[in-house]
Design a protein around this motif. Structure first.
Motif, PDB file in Angstrom:
ATOM      1  N   GLY A 355      22.102 -17.367 -35.358  1.00 25.82           N
ATOM      2  CA  GLY A 355      22.988 -17.566 -36.611  1.00 25.82           C
ATOM      3  C   GLY A 355      22.020 -17.401 -37.968  1.00 25.82           C
ATOM      4  O   GLY A 355      20.769 -17.767 -37.738  1.00 25.82           O
ATOM      5  N   GLU A 356      22.629 -16.552 -38.834  1.00 26.67           N
ATOM      6  CA  GLU A 356      21.926 -16.361 -40.227  1.00 26.67           C
ATOM      7  C   GLU A 356      22.372 -17.872 -40.908  1.00 26.67           C
ATOM      8  O   GLU A 356      23.342 -18.108 -41.627  1.00 26.67           O
ATOM      9  N   ILE A 357      21.379 -18.834 -40.997  1.00 27.87           N
ATOM     10  CA  ILE A 357      21.472 -19.976 -41.782  1.00 27.87           C
ATOM     11  C   ILE A 357      20.088 -20.278 -42.170  1.00 27.87           C
ATOM     12  O   ILE A 357      19.180 -20.277 -41.591  1.00 27.87           O
ATOM     13  N   TRP A 358      19.962 -20.372 -43.431  1.00 24.06           N
ATOM     14  CA  TRP A 358      18.732 -20.821 -44.222  1.00 24.06           C
ATOM     15  C   TRP A 358      18.390 -22.233 -44.517  1.00 24.06           C
ATOM     16  O   TRP A 358      17.409 -22.468 -45.003  1.00 24.06           O
ATOM     17  N   HIS A 359      19.442 -23.066 -44.145  1.00 25.07           N
ATOM     18  CA  HIS A 359      19.200 -24.396 -44.269  1.00 25.07           C
ATOM     19  C   HIS A 359      19.322 -25.205 -42.906  1.00 25.07           C
ATOM     20  O   HIS A 359      19.219 -24.535 -41.860  1.00 25.07           O
ATOM     21  N   ASP A 360      19.334 -26.456 -43.276  1.00 25.53           N
ATOM     22  CA  ASP A 360      19.322 -27.322 -41.789  1.00 25.53           C
ATOM     23  C   ASP A 360      20.499 -26.840 -41.119  1.00 25.53           C
ATOM     24  O   ASP A 360      21.682 -27.095 -41.535  1.00 25.53           O
ATOM     25  N   HIS A 422      15.161  -8.064 -44.846  1.00 26.56           N
ATOM     26  CA  HIS A 422      15.648  -7.296 -45.617  1.00 26.56           C
ATOM     27  C   HIS A 422      16.316  -8.192 -46.866  1.00 26.56           C
ATOM     28  O   HIS A 422      16.830  -7.303 -47.742  1.00 26.56           O
ATOM     29  N   ASP A 423      16.384  -9.135 -46.734  1.00 20.00           N
ATOM     30  CA  ASP A 423      16.929 -10.031 -47.982  1.00 20.00           C
ATOM     31  C   ASP A 423      15.581 -10.710 -48.780  1.00 20.00           C
ATOM     32  O   ASP A 423      15.837 -11.319 -49.626  1.00 20.00           O
ATOM     33  N   THR A 424      14.542 -10.472 -48.471  1.00 20.72           N
ATOM     34  CA  THR A 424      13.443 -11.053 -49.288  1.00 20.72           C
ATOM     35  C   THR A 424      12.166 -10.052 -49.540  1.00 20.72           C
ATOM     36  O   THR A 424      12.132  -9.035 -48.865  1.00 20.72           O
TER      37      THR A 424
HETATM   38  C1  ARE Z   1      23.760  -6.731 -53.536  1.00 22.89           C
HETATM   39  C2  ARE Z   1      22.466  -6.346 -54.108  1.00 22.89           C
HETATM   40  C3  ARE Z   1      21.698  -7.396 -54.599  1.00 22.89           C
HETATM   41  C4  ARE Z   1      22.235  -8.269 -55.420  1.00 22.89           C
HETATM   42  C5  ARE Z   1      23.404  -8.847 -54.847  1.00 22.89           C
HETATM   43  C6  ARE Z   1      24.327  -9.605 -55.624  1.00 22.89           C
HETATM   44  O1  ARE Z   1      21.789  -5.302 -53.157  1.00 22.89           O
HETATM   45  O2  ARE Z   1      20.417  -6.800 -55.262  1.00 22.89           O
HETATM   46  O3  ARE Z   1      21.457  -9.448 -55.587  1.00 22.89           O
HETATM   47  O4  ARE Z   1      24.524  -7.668 -54.232  1.00 22.89           O
HETATM   48  O5  ARE Z   1      25.570  -9.976 -55.437  1.00 22.89           O
HETATM   49  C7  ARE Z   1      24.534  -7.392 -48.130  1.00 22.89           C
HETATM   50  C8  ARE Z   1      23.618  -6.597 -48.570  1.00 22.89           C
HETATM   51  C9  ARE Z   1      22.970  -6.968 -50.047  1.00 22.89           C
HETATM   52  C10 ARE Z   1      24.083  -7.050 -50.841  1.00 22.89           C
HETATM   53  C11 ARE Z   1      25.093  -7.983 -50.453  1.00 22.89           C
HETATM   54  C12 ARE Z   1      26.157  -8.147 -51.320  1.00 22.89           C
HETATM   55  O6  ARE Z   1      22.363  -6.521 -47.757  1.00 22.89           O
HETATM   56  O7  ARE Z   1      22.102  -5.899 -50.419  1.00 22.89           O
HETATM   57  O8  ARE Z   1      23.304  -7.501 -52.443  1.00 22.89           O
HETATM   58  O9  ARE Z   1      25.362  -7.655 -49.179  1.00 22.89           O
HETATM   59  O10 ARE Z   1      26.656  -7.038 -51.631  1.00 22.89           O
HETATM   60  C13 ARE Z   1      22.811 -16.182 -49.133  1.00 22.89           C
HETATM   61  C14 ARE Z   1      23.639 -16.050 -47.805  1.00 22.89           C
HETATM   62  C15 ARE Z   1      23.183 -15.396 -46.669  1.00 22.89           C
HETATM   63  C16 ARE Z   1      23.060 -13.850 -47.142  1.00 22.89           C
HETATM   64  C17 ARE Z   1      21.914 -13.994 -48.494  1.00 22.89           C
HETATM   65  C18 ARE Z   1      21.845 -12.517 -49.156  1.00 22.89           C
HETATM   66  O11 ARE Z   1      23.734 -17.579 -47.481  1.00 22.89           O
HETATM   67  O12 ARE Z   1      24.103 -15.205 -45.753  1.00 22.89           O
HETATM   68  O13 ARE Z   1      22.308 -14.826 -49.603  1.00 22.89           O
HETATM   69  N1  ARE Z   1      22.591 -13.103 -46.261  1.00 22.89           N
HETATM   70  C19 ARE Z   1      23.460 -11.894 -45.424  1.00 22.89           C
HETATM   71  C20 ARE Z   1      22.580 -10.547 -45.185  1.00 22.89           C
HETATM   72  C21 ARE Z   1      22.482  -9.707 -46.566  1.00 22.89           C
HETATM   73  C22 ARE Z   1      23.927  -9.340 -46.604  1.00 22.89           C
HETATM   74  C23 ARE Z   1      25.101 -10.618 -46.720  1.00 22.89           C
HETATM   75  C24 ARE Z   1      24.763 -11.565 -46.187  1.00 22.89           C
HETATM   76  C25 ARE Z   1      26.180 -10.004 -47.000  1.00 22.89           C
HETATM   77  O14 ARE Z   1      21.476 -10.999 -44.491  1.00 22.89           O
HETATM   78  O15 ARE Z   1      21.675  -8.767 -46.208  1.00 22.89           O
HETATM   79  O16 ARE Z   1      23.868  -8.941 -48.084  1.00 22.89           O
HETATM   80  O17 ARE Z   1      27.104  -9.460 -45.870  1.00 22.89           O
HETATM   81  C26 ARE Z   1      18.818 -19.136 -50.586  1.00 22.89           C
HETATM   82  C27 ARE Z   1      20.204 -19.753 -50.226  1.00 22.89           C
HETATM   83  C28 ARE Z   1      20.851 -18.626 -49.153  1.00 22.89           C
HETATM   84  C29 ARE Z   1      20.864 -17.580 -49.792  1.00 22.89           C
HETATM   85  C30 ARE Z   1      19.279 -17.058 -50.181  1.00 22.89           C
HETATM   86  C31 ARE Z   1      19.443 -15.422 -50.267  1.00 22.89           C
HETATM   87  O18 ARE Z   1      17.773 -19.761 -50.108  1.00 22.89           O
HETATM   88  O19 ARE Z   1      20.011 -21.062 -49.790  1.00 22.89           O
HETATM   89  O20 ARE Z   1      22.044 -19.570 -48.666  1.00 22.89           O
HETATM   90  O21 ARE Z   1      21.397 -16.560 -48.562  1.00 22.89           O
HETATM   91  O22 ARE Z   1      18.917 -17.903 -50.785  1.00 22.89           O
HETATM   92  O23 ARE Z   1      19.990 -15.218 -51.508  1.00 22.89           O
END
Ligand code: ARE
Length: 577
Positions: A355-360, A422-424
């Motif tokens: 699961g993609e969860i960033w927290h506890d 890919h998110d960091t």
């Molecule tokens: C796009 C742009 C970004 C812009 C964003 C703004 O590329 O530059 O900042 O839009 O809305 C996918 C794409 C991203 C895209 C996004 C929206 O890969 O490029 O960003 O869609 O179109 C939270 C969620 C977590 C999520 C992250 C991104 O909890 O689930 O945010 N990750 C998944 C994937 C991503 C994907 C999506 C979700 C959407 O891995 O790649 O994005 O399907 C903290 C919080 C977390 C938070 C984290 C990151 O620590 O606790 O909850 O995660 O920061 O922000």
């Protein structure tokens, strides 16, 4: 003793089944407040002459953070059930702690004790065995390698000649991955996590148009089958990304909703807040974040659920994939995930669910939903110390210790440990290009309980800022690759494979954390390894080592081999005791 700080609650991370016979018990007390803790336990029905037949067992101090000490022990109750309490001692008093509170004398009535009613095998958290020994590699398919230019998307740019942008394409595809599997095998990885590959509009493919089709820019189903076959032949597992929290804007049911509004048969597939549907200024329907292009799916609707479960099944059944990574997993209902697990594990019991969860994440890791979560709390502890330099080694060790004690051991063993994705931003960029620090982070990541993952390109020293900066084209020109980092990682991976204590069978605990040096031990029944990492920029002596003549160094760059070991600035040493 500080009674207010003493805590235990059965199940979760405090009393859990490690396997079908063994229970692990943990207790939390105020740091440095308790001298010893003994578990008092017995079968609830084992009485002789009206006296409960209990046993006593000393608990081990398995870690301390800034506020608490954590005590642990394991028991194999013969009838798989237990009543238990804790006997605590300090210099001046002793007391017994049970479900009914604190006692000065041990209570006689078993009803006063904590209860672990029965260890039912089906409830034991169990991840697939192969996961423990996996080293993952994450591929963002659009940017890994372009192996077939005949399927390039429109407007494709020459490989790596432009910086990655939100909407540009470079034509990475499956053939490119197949062509470069040697690179992965050489490194020693045996699991690939692919970010989404299904038909979608964007370059990241998190905005699914069709869950049952591969995006044509990556190849067709035939090529995907070849890719899986080629991976499996090399002993590499394949994990795909399931984006079930939301669909893309161009997903047919959502298009139908846009067209037919309240009359759409897909009205209840989404969470519409009000009609008519608007995308601006804010979407009039629930979305991922506030992304109008990502409408949230109503996974409570049986039709939606059935549809997505079929998707989950399809790629396992037809393509034999080995794992599902679940996007935005914590925003989907638990019921959905329970059914998802049942459905996919019925077809392939050895499938890994991440699961993609960033927290506890304890609520998802009870054995009925996920096998692991992406261990971002570990990521941030390491980055905060080594890269951002905002916390000391002491604080990093505290955070890692409390993290390890916030989950059962069998959950920790399969945690997905990453230092970037890919998110960091990339770790080398966060570390200000300090390769020596990056190496130390790898050292800790690869020996930390769980399974490590390398984000494509990090192994050859690629740089990149926040999304989309971290998604640049993989560098294939050998002269531009950092082979020193590659070799370092290759060595760590091979040590993981050749030394059981280095890998995932060893217990892990910090020995000390001070003056920029952390020491931790990993132990199995046959091997003990001591790890020393100096993250400071000065030479550090580690005096309190009990090194014998037989002590051998496994891997390191220390300067003086001696009973007091001297570590270079940013030096490290792994010692076999
Ligand atoms: C796009 C742009 C970004 C812009 C964003 C703004 O590329 O530059 O900042 O839009 O809305 C996918 C794409 C991203 C895209 C996004 C929206 O890969 O490029 O960003 O869609 O179109 C939270 C969620 C977590 C999520 C992250 C991104 O909890 O689930 O945010 N990750 C998944 C994937 C991503 C994907 C999506 C979700 C959407 O891995 O790649 O994005 O399907 C903290 C919080 C977390 C938070 C984290 C990151 O620590 O606790 O909850 O995660 O920061 O922000």
């Amino acid at each position: 003793m500080q009674k207010e700080a003493i805590y235990h609650r059965p199940k979760n991370n405090f009393a859990y089944a490690y396997d079908e016979r063994t229970l692990h018990l943990r207790l939390k007390t105020k740091k440095d407040d308790t001298l010893s803790v003994t578990l008092i336990y017995g079968d609830p029905y084992d009485w002789k002459d009206n006296v409960w037949q209990y046993h006593k067992q000393k608990m081990l101090l398995t870690g301390s953070d800034d506020l608490f000490d954590y005590w642990t022990t394991s028991v194999e109750p013969p009838y798989r059930r237990m009543r238990y309490g804790f006997y605590l001692e300090d210099e001046s008093e002793s007391l017994v702690y049970t479900e009914k509170g604190f006692f000065t004398e041990q209570p006689l009535d078993t009803n006063d004790y904590f209860s672990f009613p029965f260890l039912n095998e089906i409830d034991v958290f169990k991840a697939p065995d192969w996961v423990k020994d996996t080293v993952w590699y994450q591929i963002f398919p659009e940017r890994f390698a372009n192996g077939d230019s005949s399927i390039d998307p429109k407007g494709v740019l020459p490989w790596g000649e432009y910086p990655p942008a939100r909407d540009n394409f470079f034509g990475g595809d499956f053939q490119g991955v197949i062509d470069h599997l040697d690179h992965l095998t050489e490194l020693g990885i045996n699991g690939i996590y692919f970010t989404p590959i299904f038909k979608a509009k964007s370059n990241h493919k998190y905005d699914t148009i069709d869950y049952l089709e591969i995006d044509p820019q990556f190849g067709d189903k035939e090529t995907f089958k070849q890719l899986i076959k080629a991976c499996h032949e090399r002993g590499i597992k394949v994990m795909l990304d399931a984006v079930f929290n939301h669909s893309g804007y161009y997903f047919e049911p959502f298009q139908d909703l846009l067209k037919n509004g309240e009359d759409s048969k897909y009205k209840d597939w989404f969470h519409v807040r009000s009609f008519p549907i608007e995308t601006k200024p804010l979407p009039s329907y629930d979305t991922f974040a506030f992304e109008a292009s990502m409408p949230k799916l109503n996974t409570e609707n049986p039709e939606v659920k059935e549809y997505l479960l079929q998707v989950g099944k399809y790629w396992v059944e037809e393509f034999d994939i080995d794992g599902w990574r679940l996007d935005v997993a914590n925003e989907i209902d638990h019921q959905f995930w329970r059914d998802f697990r049942r459905t996919v594990k019925q077809i392939k019991p050895e499938l890994y669910i991440l699961g993609e969860i960033w927290h506890d994440s304890m609520p998802w890791l009870q054995g009925d939903q996920f096998d692991a979560v992406m261990n971002y709390p570990m990521t941030s502890a390491l980055l905060d110390h080594f890269a951002h330099e905002t916390i000391s080694v002491e604080t990093m060790a505290d955070r890692l210790t409390s993290l390890l004690h916030s989950y059962p051991d069998n959950v920790n063993e399969v945690a997905f440990n990453l230092l970037g994705s890919h998110d960091t931003p990339r770790m080398l960029t966060l570390a200000n290009d300090r390769k020596d620090l990056v190496k130390l982070m790898y050292m800790l990541q690869f020996s930390f309980p769980g399974t490590p993952c390398i984000y494509y390109g990090d192994e050859i020293g690629m740089k990149g800022g926040a999304d989309p900066g971290c998604r640049e084209c993989m560098i294939w020109d050998k002269t531009e690759q950092d082979t020193e980092l590659f070799d370092f990682l290759e060595e760590l991976i091979s040590l993981r494979k050749s030394h059981s204590a280095f890998g995932n069978s060893g217990s892990f605990h910090f020995v000390s954390a001070k003056d920029g040096v952390i020491q931790y031990k990993k132990e199995t029944t046959t091997e003990t390894l001591l790890f020393l990492i100096n993250s400071s920029e000065v030479i550090q002596s580690v005096e309190d080592l009990s090194l014998s003549n037989e002590t051998t160094s496994l891997f390191g760059n220390k300067i003086k081999p001696n009973t007091a070991l001297t570590l270079e600035p940013f030096g490290y040493e792994i010692i076999s005791l």
